[in-house]
Write a protein that holds these residues in place. Structure first.
Motif, PDB file in Angstrom:
ATOM      1  N   LYS A 182       0.964  -4.562  -9.890  1.00 32.01           N
ATOM      2  CA  LYS A 182      -0.497  -4.441  -9.953  1.00 32.01           C
ATOM      3  C   LYS A 182      -1.023  -3.676  -8.755  1.00 32.01           C
ATOM      4  CE  LYS A 182      -1.280  -8.824 -12.377  1.00 32.01           C
ATOM      5  NZ  LYS A 182      -1.767 -10.217 -12.203  1.00 32.01           N
ATOM      6  N   PHE A 183      -0.492  -3.975  -7.577  1.00 34.53           N
ATOM      7  CA  PHE A 183      -0.932  -3.262  -6.374  1.00 34.53           C
ATOM      8  C   PHE A 183      -0.587  -1.777  -6.494  1.00 34.53           C
ATOM      9  CE2 PHE A 183      -0.058  -1.396  -2.246  1.00 34.53           C
ATOM     10  CZ  PHE A 183      -1.227  -1.686  -1.547  1.00 34.53           C
ATOM     11  N   GLU A 184       0.625  -1.487  -6.932  1.00 31.73           N
ATOM     12  CA  GLU A 184       1.059  -0.099  -7.073  1.00 31.73           C
ATOM     13  C   GLU A 184       0.173   0.671  -8.055  1.00 31.73           C
ATOM     14  OE1 GLU A 184       5.008   2.254  -8.744  1.00 31.73           O
ATOM     15  OE2 GLU A 184       5.246   0.248  -7.868  1.00 31.73           O
ATOM     16  N   LEU A 185      -0.141   0.047  -9.188  1.00 32.15           N
ATOM     17  CA  LEU A 185      -0.969   0.714 -10.196  1.00 32.15           C
ATOM     18  C   LEU A 185      -2.408   0.887  -9.716  1.00 32.15           C
ATOM     19  CD1 LEU A 185       0.341  -1.049 -13.430  1.00 32.15           C
ATOM     20  CD2 LEU A 185       0.823   1.283 -12.652  1.00 32.15           C
ATOM     21  N   TRP A 186      -2.918  -0.119  -9.000  1.00 34.42           N
ATOM     22  CA  TRP A 186      -4.275   0.003  -8.453  1.00 34.42           C
ATOM     23  C   TRP A 186      -4.355   1.171  -7.470  1.00 34.42           C
ATOM     24  CZ3 TRP A 186      -5.037  -1.029  -3.087  1.00 34.42           C
ATOM     25  CH2 TRP A 186      -6.346  -0.761  -2.659  1.00 34.42           C
ATOM     26  N   LEU A 187      -3.381   1.259  -6.572  1.00 38.14           N
ATOM     27  CA  LEU A 187      -3.402   2.333  -5.579  1.00 38.14           C
ATOM     28  C   LEU A 187      -3.240   3.698  -6.249  1.00 38.14           C
ATOM     29  CD1 LEU A 187      -3.691   2.702  -2.548  1.00 38.14           C
ATOM     30  CD2 LEU A 187      -1.199   2.594  -2.346  1.00 38.14           C
ATOM     31  N   VAL A 192       4.023   4.599  -0.844  1.00 33.48           N
ATOM     32  CA  VAL A 192       3.246   3.731   0.042  1.00 33.48           C
ATOM     33  C   VAL A 192       3.691   2.282  -0.094  1.00 33.48           C
ATOM     34  CG1 VAL A 192       0.936   2.823   0.533  1.00 33.48           C
ATOM     35  CG2 VAL A 192       1.242   5.269   0.098  1.00 33.48           C
ATOM     36  N   VAL A 193       3.973   1.851  -1.326  1.00 34.17           N
ATOM     37  CA  VAL A 193       4.451   0.484  -1.557  1.00 34.17           C
ATOM     38  C   VAL A 193       5.770   0.247  -0.822  1.00 34.17           C
ATOM     39  CG1 VAL A 193       5.429  -1.059  -3.305  1.00 34.17           C
ATOM     40  CG2 VAL A 193       3.253   0.093  -3.734  1.00 34.17           C
ATOM     41  N   LEU A 194       6.660   1.229  -0.848  1.00 39.72           N
ATOM     42  CA  LEU A 194       7.933   1.093  -0.132  1.00 39.72           C
ATOM     43  C   LEU A 194       7.701   0.944   1.369  1.00 39.72           C
ATOM     44  CD1 LEU A 194      10.059   3.739  -2.067  1.00 39.72           C
ATOM     45  CD2 LEU A 194      10.446   1.281  -2.012  1.00 39.72           C
ATOM     46  N   LEU A 195       6.762   1.698   1.903  1.00 39.55           N
ATOM     47  CA  LEU A 195       6.432   1.574   3.323  1.00 39.55           C
ATOM     48  C   LEU A 195       5.820   0.206   3.624  1.00 39.55           C
ATOM     49  CD1 LEU A 195       4.935   5.124   3.982  1.00 39.55           C
ATOM     50  CD2 LEU A 195       6.956   4.156   5.101  1.00 39.55           C
ATOM     51  N   LEU A 196       4.977  -0.258   2.723  1.00 43.62           N
ATOM     52  CA  LEU A 196       4.300  -1.536   2.926  1.00 43.62           C
ATOM     53  C   LEU A 196       5.297  -2.697   2.933  1.00 43.62           C
ATOM     54  CD1 LEU A 196       1.406  -2.737   3.184  1.00 43.62           C
ATOM     55  CD2 LEU A 196       1.470  -3.095   0.725  1.00 43.62           C
ATOM     56  N   ASP A 197       6.146  -2.749   1.909  1.00 43.74           N
ATOM     57  CA  ASP A 197       7.106  -3.839   1.840  1.00 43.74           C
ATOM     58  C   ASP A 197       8.167  -3.710   2.925  1.00 43.74           C
ATOM     59  OD1 ASP A 197       5.820  -5.121  -0.207  1.00 43.74           O
ATOM     60  OD2 ASP A 197       7.037  -4.240  -1.799  1.00 43.74           O
ATOM     61  N   LEU A 209      -8.064  -8.875  -1.405  1.00 45.93           N
ATOM     62  CA  LEU A 209      -8.103  -8.611   0.035  1.00 45.93           C
ATOM     63  C   LEU A 209      -7.673  -7.181   0.332  1.00 45.93           C
ATOM     64  CD1 LEU A 209      -8.633  -9.829   2.811  1.00 45.93           C
ATOM     65  CD2 LEU A 209      -6.238 -10.568   2.865  1.00 45.93           C
ATOM     66  N   TYR A 210      -6.648  -6.682  -0.346  1.00 47.88           N
ATOM     67  CA  TYR A 210      -6.229  -5.289  -0.169  1.00 47.88           C
ATOM     68  C   TYR A 210      -7.370  -4.335  -0.541  1.00 47.88           C
ATOM     69  CZ  TYR A 210      -1.319  -6.740   0.288  1.00 47.88           C
ATOM     70  OH  TYR A 210      -0.143  -7.307   0.701  1.00 47.88           O
ATOM     71  N   ARG A 211      -8.019  -4.625  -1.648  1.00 49.46           N
ATOM     72  CA  ARG A 211      -9.130  -3.760  -2.085  1.00 49.46           C
ATOM     73  C   ARG A 211     -10.269  -3.790  -1.073  1.00 49.46           C
ATOM     74  NH1 ARG A 211      -8.298  -6.647  -7.176  1.00 49.46           N
ATOM     75  NH2 ARG A 211      -6.970  -5.394  -8.562  1.00 49.46           N
ATOM     76  N   LYS A 212     -10.534  -4.953  -0.525  1.00 50.45           N
ATOM     77  CA  LYS A 212     -11.593  -5.089   0.474  1.00 50.45           C
ATOM     78  C   LYS A 212     -11.275  -4.259   1.708  1.00 50.45           C
ATOM     79  CE  LYS A 212     -14.093  -8.693   3.085  1.00 50.45           C
ATOM     80  NZ  LYS A 212     -13.757  -8.307   4.452  1.00 50.45           N
ATOM     81  N   TRP A 213     -10.056  -4.363   2.195  1.00 50.41           N
ATOM     82  CA  TRP A 213      -9.651  -3.580   3.360  1.00 50.41           C
ATOM     83  C   TRP A 213      -9.785  -2.084   3.080  1.00 50.41           C
ATOM     84  CZ3 TRP A 213      -4.441  -6.604   4.319  1.00 50.41           C
ATOM     85  CH2 TRP A 213      -4.741  -7.808   4.953  1.00 50.41           C
ATOM     86  N   GLY A 255     -13.757   6.565   6.903  1.00 52.80           N
ATOM     87  CA  GLY A 255     -12.941   7.762   6.775  1.00 52.80           C
ATOM     88  C   GLY A 255     -12.560   8.084   5.348  1.00 52.80           C
ATOM     89  N   GLY A 256     -11.680   9.067   5.238  1.00 53.37           N
ATOM     90  CA  GLY A 256     -11.236   9.511   3.927  1.00 53.37           C
ATOM     91  C   GLY A 256     -10.080   8.697   3.390  1.00 53.37           C
ATOM     92  N   LEU A 257      -9.468   9.194   2.335  1.00 51.04           N
ATOM     93  CA  LEU A 257      -8.399   8.482   1.654  1.00 51.04           C
ATOM     94  C   LEU A 257      -7.222   8.135   2.577  1.00 51.04           C
ATOM     95  CD1 LEU A 257      -7.770   7.417  -1.166  1.00 51.04           C
ATOM     96  CD2 LEU A 257      -6.724   9.622  -1.711  1.00 51.04           C
ATOM     97  N   PRO A 258      -6.736   9.071   3.411  1.00 47.00           N
ATOM     98  CA  PRO A 258      -5.624   8.716   4.311  1.00 47.00           C
ATOM     99  C   PRO A 258      -5.991   7.578   5.263  1.00 47.00           C
ATOM    100  CG  PRO A 258      -5.867  11.095   4.167  1.00 47.00           C
ATOM    101  CD  PRO A 258      -7.077  10.507   3.519  1.00 47.00           C
ATOM    102  N   ASP A 259      -7.241   7.579   5.745  1.00 50.48           N
ATOM    103  CA  ASP A 259      -7.682   6.523   6.661  1.00 50.48           C
ATOM    104  C   ASP A 259      -7.755   5.171   5.961  1.00 50.48           C
ATOM    105  OD1 ASP A 259      -8.239   8.349   8.892  1.00 50.48           O
ATOM    106  OD2 ASP A 259      -9.854   9.082   7.623  1.00 50.48           O
ATOM    107  N   LYS A 260      -8.184   5.179   4.718  1.00 46.98           N
ATOM    108  CA  LYS A 260      -8.306   3.929   3.972  1.00 46.98           C
ATOM    109  C   LYS A 260      -6.939   3.307   3.707  1.00 46.98           C
ATOM    110  CE  LYS A 260     -12.726   4.853   1.659  1.00 46.98           C
ATOM    111  NZ  LYS A 260     -13.382   3.610   2.125  1.00 46.98           N
ATOM    112  N   VAL A 261      -5.957   4.158   3.417  1.00 51.18           N
ATOM    113  CA  VAL A 261      -4.602   3.653   3.199  1.00 51.18           C
ATOM    114  C   VAL A 261      -4.035   3.101   4.505  1.00 51.18           C
ATOM    115  CG1 VAL A 261      -2.236   4.318   2.635  1.00 51.18           C
ATOM    116  CG2 VAL A 261      -4.139   5.154   1.236  1.00 51.18           C
ATOM    117  N   ALA A 262      -4.216   3.838   5.591  1.00 49.00           N
ATOM    118  CA  ALA A 262      -3.714   3.386   6.894  1.00 49.00           C
ATOM    119  C   ALA A 262      -4.374   2.072   7.305  1.00 49.00           C
ATOM    120  CB  ALA A 262      -3.958   4.461   7.944  1.00 49.00           C
ATOM    121  N   ALA A 263      -5.621   1.868   6.894  1.00 50.24           N
ATOM    122  CA  ALA A 263      -6.351   0.645   7.253  1.00 50.24           C
ATOM    123  C   ALA A 263      -5.682  -0.598   6.686  1.00 50.24           C
ATOM    124  CB  ALA A 263      -7.792   0.732   6.763  1.00 50.24           C
ATOM    125  N   ILE A 264      -5.078  -0.491   5.501  1.00 45.81           N
ATOM    126  CA  ILE A 264      -4.376  -1.635   4.917  1.00 45.81           C
ATOM    127  C   ILE A 264      -3.249  -2.080   5.845  1.00 45.81           C
ATOM    128  CG2 ILE A 264      -2.922  -2.407   3.002  1.00 45.81           C
ATOM    129  CD1 ILE A 264      -4.539  -0.574   1.163  1.00 45.81           C
TER     130      ILE A 264
END
Length: 206
Positions: A131-136, A155-160, A69-73, A79-88
């Protein structure tokens, strides 16, 4: 494994997913799970040797679907990379506004098992987060960001942190605020990587 046996195990896991996520692992007994699944407690023990075994399986069953689901989002965001991260983060905010949302099942389970660091479910949760951290980090490095691993961890710290703060305040806006912070971090790294690349090209041409 016969179809009937497999079906019983699936029913147990489905019931565990619903009840553990909604009510917490300590509040739900194997009797509750058996009743929800419409089977006997003996059948639960046939498939899972203990409640700890079922809790581990519960988290393991959430691992790949959540990562997908994270990968799908990420992949479907414009947009670019910053937009894709913010989308999660934006998608998490949307999910958190649903009345049945109870936060991150992995973090909530870790909180309930904080005094049991060796519990199998703790290992499943830690592996999921890694796994999420390594994928990102891989996504960042594919885009040419030199500090991909460090950026991914931030980013993981912000997410959690967003997951936890939403549960404290019951306010999904915190996920969007964390998403903007993540966007800024990624934008900064993109700029730095671009500047480093330009500097190397200039050095090569002189």
């Amino acid at each position: 494994m016969s179809r009937q046996t497999s079906n019983a195990r699936d029913r147990i896991l489905t019931a565990a997913n619903k009840m553990f996520y909604a009510e917490g692992i300590r509040a739900v007994s194997l009797d509750n799970i058996a009743e929800k699944a419409g089977i006997t407690k003996k059948t639960v023990y046939y498939h899972f040797k203990s409640k700890d075994d079922l809790v581990e399986a519960y988290l393991a069953s959430r691992d790949q679907p959540n990562l997908a689901l994270y990968r799908k989002w990420f992949d479907e965001a414009d947009g670019g990379l910053p937009d894709k991260v913010a989308a999660i983060f934006r998608q998490i905010a949307t999910s958190a506004r649903h009345p049945k949302w109870k936060g991150c099942g992995f973090l909530r389970t870790a909180a309930e098992l904080a005094n049991m660091p060796g519990h199998p479910a703790m290992k499943v949760g830690a592996a999921h987060k890694k796994k999420f951290e390594l994928w990102l980090a891989q996504e960042f490095e594919t885009q040419g960001l030199v500090g991909g691993a460090a950026l991914s961890r931030q980013v993981v710290l912000l997410l959690d942190g967003a997951f936890s703060t939403i549960l404290v305040h019951r306010d999904a806006d915190y996920a969007e605020a964390a998403g903007e912070a993540a966007r800024a971090l990624v934008e900064r790294e993109v700029r730095n990587s671009t500047q480093r690349g330009s500097g190397q090209m200039e050095s090569a041409s002189t």
